[in-house]
Design an enzyme around this catalytic site. Structure first.
Site, PDB file in Angstrom:
ATOM      1  N   HIS A  79       0.836  -1.196   0.000  1.00  0.00           N
ATOM      2  CA  HIS A  79       0.000   0.000   0.000  1.00  0.00           C
ATOM      3  C   HIS A  79       0.878   1.257   0.000  1.00  0.00           C
ATOM      4  O   HIS A  79       0.604   2.213  -0.742  1.00  0.00           O
ATOM      5  CB  HIS A  79      -0.927   0.005   1.221  1.00  0.00           C
ATOM      6  CG  HIS A  79      -1.752   1.234   1.358  1.00  0.00           C
ATOM      7  ND1 HIS A  79      -2.719   1.601   0.443  1.00  0.00           N
ATOM      8  CD2 HIS A  79      -1.739   2.211   2.307  1.00  0.00           C
ATOM      9  CE1 HIS A  79      -3.267   2.746   0.822  1.00  0.00           C
ATOM     10  NE2 HIS A  79      -2.688   3.129   1.948  1.00  0.00           N
ATOM     11  N   ASP A  82       2.241   1.791  -3.405  1.00  0.00           N
ATOM     12  CA  ASP A  82       1.180   2.288  -4.271  1.00  0.00           C
ATOM     13  C   ASP A  82       0.971   3.787  -4.060  1.00  0.00           C
ATOM     14  O   ASP A  82       0.854   4.553  -5.015  1.00  0.00           O
ATOM     15  CB  ASP A  82      -0.113   1.519  -3.995  1.00  0.00           C
ATOM     16  CG  ASP A  82      -1.266   2.003  -4.845  1.00  0.00           C
ATOM     17  OD1 ASP A  82      -1.128   2.014  -6.091  1.00  0.00           O
ATOM     18  OD2 ASP A  82      -2.307   2.363  -4.269  1.00  0.00           O
TER      19      ASP A  82
END
Length: 110
Positions: A79, A82
């Site tokens: 995450h 990202d």
């Protein structure tokens, strides 16, 4: 398997830094839309500093892996990566959009 405290801390550091960077980039676009190009440039610079902090934290993990320390898979790290990539794209687009607004302003006042 539990994620190491180090990976968690670095992931949260990345997320916090690049999240702030992305917010700065969005605010820079808003400033440019209002014709505040000085404010836009300040926010882009602040965004770049925040992005760099997140990037440096991520790069630290890469350096450890390159030195032979094994990396663990962690959803929180995925995450964070990202968010890092998203903030990078926002930075590129913010610079371009601010530039377009500046050119439009220059044409109006020419």
């Amino acid at each position: 398997m539990a994620v190491s405290e180090e990976v968690q801390l670095v992931s949260f550091q990345i997320i916090a830094s690049v999240g702030t960077a992305r917010s700065c980039y969005i605010q820079a676009i808003d400033c440019a839309e209002r014709g505040d190009f000085e404010g836009a440039e300040k926010l882009i610079k602040e965004g770049e500093e925040q992005f760099r902090a997140g990037h440096d934290a991520h790069f630290g993990l890469i350096q450890k892996e390159a030195a032979g320390e094994s990396s663990e898979f962690a959803l929180i790290l995925m995450h964070a990566e990202d968010q890092l990539m998203s903030a990078e794209a926002f930075g590129i687009l913010a610079r371009k959009i601010v530039s377009v607004y500046k050119k439009m302003e220059d044409c109006i006042h020419a």
